[in-house]
Scaffold this motif. Structure first.
Motif, mmCIF file in Angstrom:
data_model
loop_
_atom_site.group_PDB
_atom_site.id
_atom_site.type_symbol
_atom_site.label_atom_id
_atom_site.label_comp_id
_atom_site.label_asym_id
_atom_site.label_seq_id
_atom_site.Cartn_x
_atom_site.Cartn_y
_atom_site.Cartn_z
ATOM 1 N N ARG A 1 0.828 -1.206 0.000
ATOM 2 C CA ARG A 1 0.000 0.000 0.000
ATOM 3 C C ARG A 1 0.862 1.257 0.000
ATOM 4 O O ARG A 1 0.548 2.232 -0.693
ATOM 5 C CB ARG A 1 -0.928 -0.003 1.228
ATOM 6 C CG ARG A 1 -1.892 1.169 1.225
ATOM 7 C CD ARG A 1 -2.751 1.244 2.470
ATOM 8 N NE ARG A 1 -3.678 2.366 2.348
ATOM 9 C CZ ARG A 1 -3.333 3.638 2.585
ATOM 10 N NH1 ARG A 1 -2.103 3.926 2.973
ATOM 11 N NH2 ARG A 1 -4.210 4.599 2.438
ATOM 12 N N ARG A 2 1.949 1.245 0.750
ATOM 13 C CA ARG A 2 2.816 2.422 0.823
ATOM 14 C C ARG A 2 3.402 2.765 -0.548
ATOM 15 O O ARG A 2 3.519 3.939 -0.914
ATOM 16 C CB ARG A 2 3.935 2.202 1.845
ATOM 17 C CG ARG A 2 3.434 2.270 3.284
ATOM 18 C CD ARG A 2 4.585 2.241 4.278
ATOM 19 N NE ARG A 2 4.086 2.375 5.641
ATOM 20 C CZ ARG A 2 3.872 3.534 6.238
ATOM 21 N NH1 ARG A 2 4.113 4.661 5.594
ATOM 22 N NH2 ARG A 2 3.425 3.587 7.476
ATOM 23 N N MET B 1 -9.469 10.730 14.242
ATOM 24 C CA MET B 1 -9.566 10.154 12.903
ATOM 25 C C MET B 1 -8.571 10.791 11.940
ATOM 26 O O MET B 1 -8.317 10.256 10.860
ATOM 27 C CB MET B 1 -10.982 10.323 12.358
ATOM 28 C CG MET B 1 -12.052 9.544 13.102
ATOM 29 S SD MET B 1 -11.925 7.746 12.863
ATOM 30 C CE MET B 1 -12.299 7.557 11.131
ATOM 31 N N PHE B 2 -8.016 11.933 12.330
ATOM 32 C CA PHE B 2 -7.044 12.627 11.480
ATOM 33 C C PHE B 2 -5.871 13.073 12.340
ATOM 34 O O PHE B 2 -6.042 13.546 13.453
ATOM 35 C CB PHE B 2 -7.710 13.823 10.777
ATOM 36 C CG PHE B 2 -8.855 13.391 9.906
ATOM 37 C CD1 PHE B 2 -8.630 12.945 8.624
ATOM 38 C CD2 PHE B 2 -10.151 13.379 10.407
ATOM 39 C CE1 PHE B 2 -9.675 12.502 7.837
ATOM 40 C CE2 PHE B 2 -11.205 12.934 9.624
ATOM 41 C CZ PHE B 2 -10.966 12.491 8.329
ATOM 42 N N GLY B 3 -4.664 12.884 11.793
ATOM 43 C CA GLY B 3 -3.458 13.186 12.546
ATOM 44 C C GLY B 3 -2.883 11.928 13.165
ATOM 45 O O GLY B 3 -3.231 11.574 14.299
ATOM 46 N N GLY B 4 -2.034 11.216 12.414
ATOM 47 C CA GLY B 4 -1.432 9.984 12.909
ATOM 48 C C GLY B 4 -2.302 8.761 12.766
ATOM 49 O O GLY B 4 -1.922 7.673 13.201
ATOM 50 N N PHE B 5 -3.464 8.894 12.134
ATOM 51 C CA PHE B 5 -4.404 7.769 12.052
ATOM 52 C C PHE B 5 -3.857 6.637 11.187
ATOM 53 O O PHE B 5 -4.028 5.461 11.517
ATOM 54 C CB PHE B 5 -5.749 8.252 11.510
ATOM 55 C CG PHE B 5 -6.796 7.177 11.430
ATOM 56 C CD1 PHE B 5 -7.583 6.864 12.529
ATOM 57 C CD2 PHE B 5 -6.985 6.448 10.257
ATOM 58 C CE1 PHE B 5 -8.542 5.852 12.459
ATOM 59 C CE2 PHE B 5 -7.942 5.446 10.176
ATOM 60 C CZ PHE B 5 -8.716 5.150 11.291
ATOM 61 N N VAL B 6 -3.218 6.968 10.071
ATOM 62 C CA VAL B 6 -2.746 5.931 9.145
ATOM 63 C C VAL B 6 -1.750 5.019 9.845
ATOM 64 O O VAL B 6 -1.871 3.785 9.797
ATOM 65 C CB VAL B 6 -2.130 6.565 7.881
ATOM 66 C CG1 VAL B 6 -1.481 5.483 7.014
ATOM 67 C CG2 VAL B 6 -3.194 7.308 7.083
ATOM 68 N N ALA C 1 -3.575 2.859 12.420
ATOM 69 C CA ALA C 1 -4.379 1.782 11.837
ATOM 70 C C ALA C 1 -3.494 0.659 11.304
ATOM 71 O O ALA C 1 -3.815 -0.526 11.457
ATOM 72 C CB ALA C 1 -5.262 2.338 10.728
ATOM 73 N N GLU C 2 -2.369 1.025 10.681
ATOM 74 C CA GLU C 2 -1.469 -0.001 10.151
ATOM 75 C C GLU C 2 -0.846 -0.837 11.262
ATOM 76 O O GLU C 2 -0.523 -2.016 11.053
ATOM 77 C CB GLU C 2 -0.377 0.671 9.312
ATOM 78 C CG GLU C 2 -0.894 1.239 8.004
ATOM 79 C CD GLU C 2 0.173 1.972 7.212
ATOM 80 O OE1 GLU C 2 -0.007 2.128 5.992
ATOM 81 O OE2 GLU C 2 1.186 2.406 7.819
ATOM 82 N N PHE D 1 -4.327 -3.033 12.967
ATOM 83 C CA PHE D 1 -5.097 -4.026 12.224
ATOM 84 C C PHE D 1 -4.222 -4.750 11.204
ATOM 85 O O PHE D 1 -3.093 -4.334 10.927
ATOM 86 C CB PHE D 1 -6.275 -3.345 11.516
ATOM 87 C CG PHE D 1 -7.130 -2.520 12.426
ATOM 88 C CD1 PHE D 1 -7.902 -3.110 13.414
ATOM 89 C CD2 PHE D 1 -7.172 -1.128 12.313
ATOM 90 C CE1 PHE D 1 -8.692 -2.355 14.272
ATOM 91 C CE2 PHE D 1 -7.953 -0.357 13.156
ATOM 92 C CZ PHE D 1 -8.707 -0.962 14.141
ATOM 93 N N GLU D 2 -4.779 -5.825 10.637
ATOM 94 C CA GLU D 2 -4.062 -6.609 9.638
ATOM 95 C C GLU D 2 -4.952 -6.872 8.432
ATOM 96 O O GLU D 2 -6.179 -6.875 8.536
ATOM 97 C CB GLU D 2 -3.599 -7.945 10.230
ATOM 98 C CG GLU D 2 -2.587 -7.818 11.359
ATOM 99 C CD GLU D 2 -2.132 -9.176 11.876
ATOM 100 O OE1 GLU D 2 -2.709 -10.201 11.424
ATOM 101 O OE2 GLU D 2 -1.217 -9.221 12.709
ATOM 102 N N GLY D 3 -4.306 -7.116 7.292
ATOM 103 C CA GLY D 3 -5.023 -7.536 6.093
ATOM 104 C C GLY D 3 -6.094 -6.561 5.653
ATOM 105 O O GLY D 3 -5.911 -5.340 5.664
ATOM 106 N N VAL D 4 -7.251 -7.109 5.281
ATOM 107 C CA VAL D 4 -8.332 -6.280 4.755
ATOM 108 C C VAL D 4 -8.850 -5.309 5.804
ATOM 109 O O VAL D 4 -9.378 -4.246 5.472
ATOM 110 C CB VAL D 4 -9.482 -7.160 4.209
ATOM 111 C CG1 VAL D 4 -10.208 -7.881 5.336
ATOM 112 C CG2 VAL D 4 -10.461 -6.341 3.381
ATOM 113 N N ALA D 5 -8.676 -5.634 7.087
ATOM 114 C CA ALA D 5 -9.138 -4.736 8.147
ATOM 115 C C ALA D 5 -8.395 -3.407 8.109
ATOM 116 O O ALA D 5 -8.955 -2.362 8.463
ATOM 117 C CB ALA D 5 -8.974 -5.395 9.513
ATOM 118 N N VAL D 6 -7.126 -3.415 7.675
ATOM 119 C CA VAL D 6 -6.377 -2.168 7.522
ATOM 120 C C VAL D 6 -6.988 -1.345 6.402
ATOM 121 O O VAL D 6 -7.236 -0.136 6.547
ATOM 122 C CB VAL D 6 -4.888 -2.444 7.228
ATOM 123 C CG1 VAL D 6 -4.141 -1.131 6.999
ATOM 124 C CG2 VAL D 6 -4.245 -3.230 8.352
#
Length: 255
Positions: free
Chosen positions: A87-88, A168-173, A176-177, A180-185
């Motif tokens: 994804r990156r 939800m914004f500011g460091g969220f990505v 989340a990475e 979570f794993e796989g499709v949940a990310v």
């Protein structure tokens, strides 16, 4: 210029629901996908040889600006991308900003689907109008909730308790990475984007005689229509907004 300065407030905000559905179907050598929500109706087909993307067809049927359909050809820069791309890497090098970000996300889901899933999948994202006490937002896969978070008007998670206080914004990505794993990310990161788009429900957008996008120079470079030369000639499309509070319509055909 902030949205609050460009548009009148929506007097019904707090009573509605923003919905987005992404559908994907894998066939021999291709994945067909479409995206449908309050502000967009678009589709793409990702062709592949089992290893990499060989061609992309995109169609923008409904979108906010007159220039958006031109992003159909911009998506061709994804030709040659391996199906097993990280994804990156996929989202690197400014690719989403050169494209319609929604077509790009749709193509990214289709590429991942070609690499990992097969068959047919339906992703649903549901964001009730966010009020101070919070509203439960959801990301669902084939009708089952993968994420269900209570989010307040400030777009901070209130519940479940283990995520409380996470903005939800500011460091969220990065969060989340790591969480979570796989499709949940993928679903978590797209839910963040849907929360952003759902802000539009706070205002009366898509109205006749809507202000030019040139009133938002701070957004230059955000996407295809907000990049030159599109930015200088883009006009708001009339009648592109829908309200699917009561549910999305049944749709049969992908691209």
């Amino acid at each position: 210029m902030a949205l609050a300065d460009r548009f009148l407030p929506n007097p019904l905000y707090g009573q509605g629901i923003y919905r987005r559905r992404i559908r994907m179907r894998a066939l021999a050598g291709e994945v067909r996908a479409d995206l449908f929500d309050d502000y967009h109706d678009m589709a793409c087909t990702v062709h592949h040889d089992g290893t990499a993307v060989t061609a992309i067809q995109a169609e923008i049927r409904r979108a906010p600006f007159s220039t958006c359909p031109g992003a159909n050809t911009a998506a061709n820069e994804l030709v040659g991308i391996p199906l097993q791309v990280s994804r990156r890497h996929l989202y690197g090098e400014g690719r989403p900003q050169r494209n319609c970000t929604h077509i790009f996300d749709l193509a990214a889901f289709a590429i991942s689907h070609a690499a990992n899933a097969g068959g047919e999948r339906v992703l649903d994202f549901i964001v009730p109008d966010l009020v101070e006490s919070g509203a439960w937002v959801e990301a669902c896969l084939d009708g089952k909730a993968v994420h269900r978070w209570k989010v307040g008007y400030s777009e901070t998670i209130i519940a479940p308790a283990e995520y409380a206080g996470r903005a939800m914004f500011g460091g969220f990505v990065r969060w989340a990475e790591g969480q979570f794993e796989g499709v949940a990310v993928e679903l978590a990161l797209h839910l963040q984007k849907v929360v952003l788009v759902a802000r539009g429900r706070r205002y009366l957008i898509g109205q006749e005689n809507e202000n030019s996008i040139r009133d938002e120079p701070e957004r230059i470079g955000a996407c295809y229509s907000f990049s030159e030369p599109q930015f200088s000639i883009a006009r708001p499309n009339p009648d592109y907004v829908r309200d699917f509070t009561d549910g999305l319509p049944t749709r049969k055909a992908l691209i």
